[in-house]
Design a protein around this motif. Structure first.
Motif, PDB file in Angstrom:
ATOM      1  N   THR A 175     -28.559  30.987  46.506  1.00 29.31           N
ATOM      2  CA  THR A 175     -27.482  31.975  46.362  1.00 29.31           C
ATOM      3  C   THR A 175     -27.828  33.265  47.099  1.00 29.31           C
ATOM      4  O   THR A 175     -28.934  33.802  46.963  1.00 29.31           O
ATOM      5  N   LEU A 176     -26.862  33.743  47.863  1.00 28.75           N
ATOM      6  CA  LEU A 176     -27.019  35.003  48.595  1.00 28.75           C
ATOM      7  C   LEU A 176     -26.056  36.021  48.011  1.00 28.75           C
ATOM      8  O   LEU A 176     -24.853  35.765  47.919  1.00 28.75           O
ATOM      9  N   GLY A 177     -26.568  37.170  47.621  1.00 26.41           N
ATOM     10  CA  GLY A 177     -25.705  38.230  47.101  1.00 26.41           C
ATOM     11  C   GLY A 177     -26.063  38.621  45.681  1.00 26.41           C
ATOM     12  O   GLY A 177     -26.886  37.980  45.024  1.00 26.41           O
ATOM     13  N   SER A 178     -25.404  39.669  45.238  1.00 25.94           N
ATOM     14  CA  SER A 178     -25.685  40.191  43.901  1.00 25.94           C
ATOM     15  C   SER A 178     -25.297  39.180  42.821  1.00 25.94           C
ATOM     16  O   SER A 178     -24.201  38.609  42.868  1.00 25.94           O
ATOM     17  N   PRO A 179     -26.178  38.978  41.831  1.00 24.72           N
ATOM     18  CA  PRO A 179     -25.814  38.057  40.739  1.00 24.72           C
ATOM     19  C   PRO A 179     -24.636  38.580  39.924  1.00 24.72           C
ATOM     20  O   PRO A 179     -24.007  37.820  39.190  1.00 24.72           O
TER      21      PRO A 179
END
Lengths: 265, 156
Positions: free
Chosen positions: A88-92
């Protein structure tokens, strides 16, 4: 008996006719020579174009070249500072999740990665609005000369994900992708990509990439894709507080942006 | 006949220019081309054969058709006819190579690319006919004068 004047006129007419025929022959020959020259010139131009095209396409991707280093710098600029976890790429905390089902050998996925997805990452992911999850679906690899490489290549990216570097590996793979009809995916290529990923512990990655858990995850991704009705790559699932949208083809940035707007709260 | 061939070629060049312009737009806009054969067009458009030394072949085609059109607008003469013939020969050769790649390397057919290849083939046929017909034995004033003179004398 023809008079002397008539004989002279006949001889003159014959001479003129011969001269004219000769001139016509010479002109025809000259035109044919010019035509041959033009054909030869055109053939040369085409041959050069074909040589350039075939040369650039047939060469296996090189992970140690200067160009590969430049690609690595480009990927670092694209992804630098964006949180990563697993695949996963990006803010959780991002409200919208965009799940991409891809095949690392698929040229259309490459077009997606280098086109609309790069814009999504630069704008929406970097802003914390969207996170992107990468999952596997075999298309180009399974239709190519080395279908058995699919699990290995996808697991290699997932292994980088165990160190928070999956997206660096995925992006590098797409940028340096070779001809889908050749068997360029080999340990040398996969290792070369890993060595281009900054901050990746190579020994751990090498160990992890043959993990049966990762191979099982790749198989599980394929079942999920089929359950969603996806059969081509890139296929995208966009989920948010207001529902979900599927985009089972390559769209432009606006296609994905519209889906994001439709599902975000 | 030559003037008619030129008109036909102008129409073909406009059609080719439109196809190439659409494919160039598709390339730079990142949209998928209208295609009746599923994702075949996208597969061809995104393949590594879709670029030549980093330049999209659609753009090269666009420039090629523009050059052909330019040569057709040039004053009628041996040089302009040769220029058109040379340009269409190059276009035909490269189109043939790209069609070969579609069939045997990419294993997908892009109908837009096939249309362009057909247009380029027709352009080459017309350009060749135009060049050869223009070079045929022209009705010369000498020839008519002599024959008329001769028959005139015979009938006198």
């Amino acid at each position: 008996m023809a008079s002397r004047t008539q004989q002279k006129a006949q001889a003159r007419a014959q001479r003129v006719a011969e001269e004219r025929a000769q001139a016509q022959r010479a002109r025809r020959q000259s035109r044919l020579r010019i035509l041959a020259g033009v054909v030869a010139l055109a053939a040369t131009v085409v041959a050069v174009a074909v040589a350039i095209s075939a040369g650039s396409a047939s060469s296996a991707p090189k992970t140690t070249s200067v160009a590969a280093k430049h690609v690595s710098a480009t990927v670092n600029r694209l992804l630098g500072g964006i949180p990563e976890s697993g695949n996963t790429l990006g803010s959780p905390h991002a409200k919208v999740t965009l799940t991409e089902f891809g095949d690392l050998k698929c040229p259309i996925c490459r077009a997606f990665a280098l086109g609309p997805e790069a814009t999504l990452i630069s704008k929406d992911v970097r802003a914390g609005k969207v996170k992107i999850v990468y999952r596997s679906l075999c298309t180009a690899t399974c239709g190519g000369p080395q279908p058995g490489a699919f699990s290995t290549q996808q697991a290699a990216a997932m292994a980088a994900g165990l160190q928070g570097r999956a997206w660096y590996y995925i992006e590098l793979f797409y940028h340096l992708q070779g001809d889908e009809n050749t068997s360029y995916v080999n340990p040398g290529f996969l290792d070369g990509l890993a060595r281009l990923v900054g901050g990746l512990h190579y020994g751990k990655w090498l160990h992890d990439r043959s993990s049966p858990q990762l191979a099982a995850a790749v198989s599980s991704d394929q079942r999920s894709a089929h359950a969603l009705g996806f059969s081509g790559t890139p296929s995208v699932l966009v989920q948010g507080p207001r529902g979900a949208r599927t985009i089972p083809y390559l769209g432009n940035y606006q296609t994905y942006e519209s889906a994001i707007k439709a599902v975000e709260g | 006949m030559i003037a008619k061939l030129r008109q036909v070629m102008l129409v073909l060049a406009v059609a080719g220019l439109a196809v190439a312009a659409y494919l160039t737009y598709v390339h730079y806009a990142g949209v998928h081309p209208a295609c009746t054969a599923g994702q075949s067009c996208i597969k061809v458009q995104t393949s590594q054969w879709s670029r030549l030394a980093g330049v999209p072949v659609a753009l090269i085609g666009l420039l090629g058709y523009a050059a052909i059109m330019g040569s057709l607008f040039a004053p009628e003469g041996e040089e302009s006819r040769l220029a058109t013939l040379g340009l269409t020969l190059v276009g035909f050769g490269f189109s043939a190579y790209l069609t070969f790649r579609e069939l045997f390397s990419i294993h997908a057919i892009c109908e837009w690319c096939v249309s362009s290849a057909v247009i380029m083939t027709l352009l080459l046929a017309c350009a060749l006919a135009r060049y050869l017909l223009a070079g045929g034995p022209a009705p010369e004033s000498h020839s008519s004068r002599y024959s008329t003179g001769s028959s005139g004398r015979m009938s006198a």
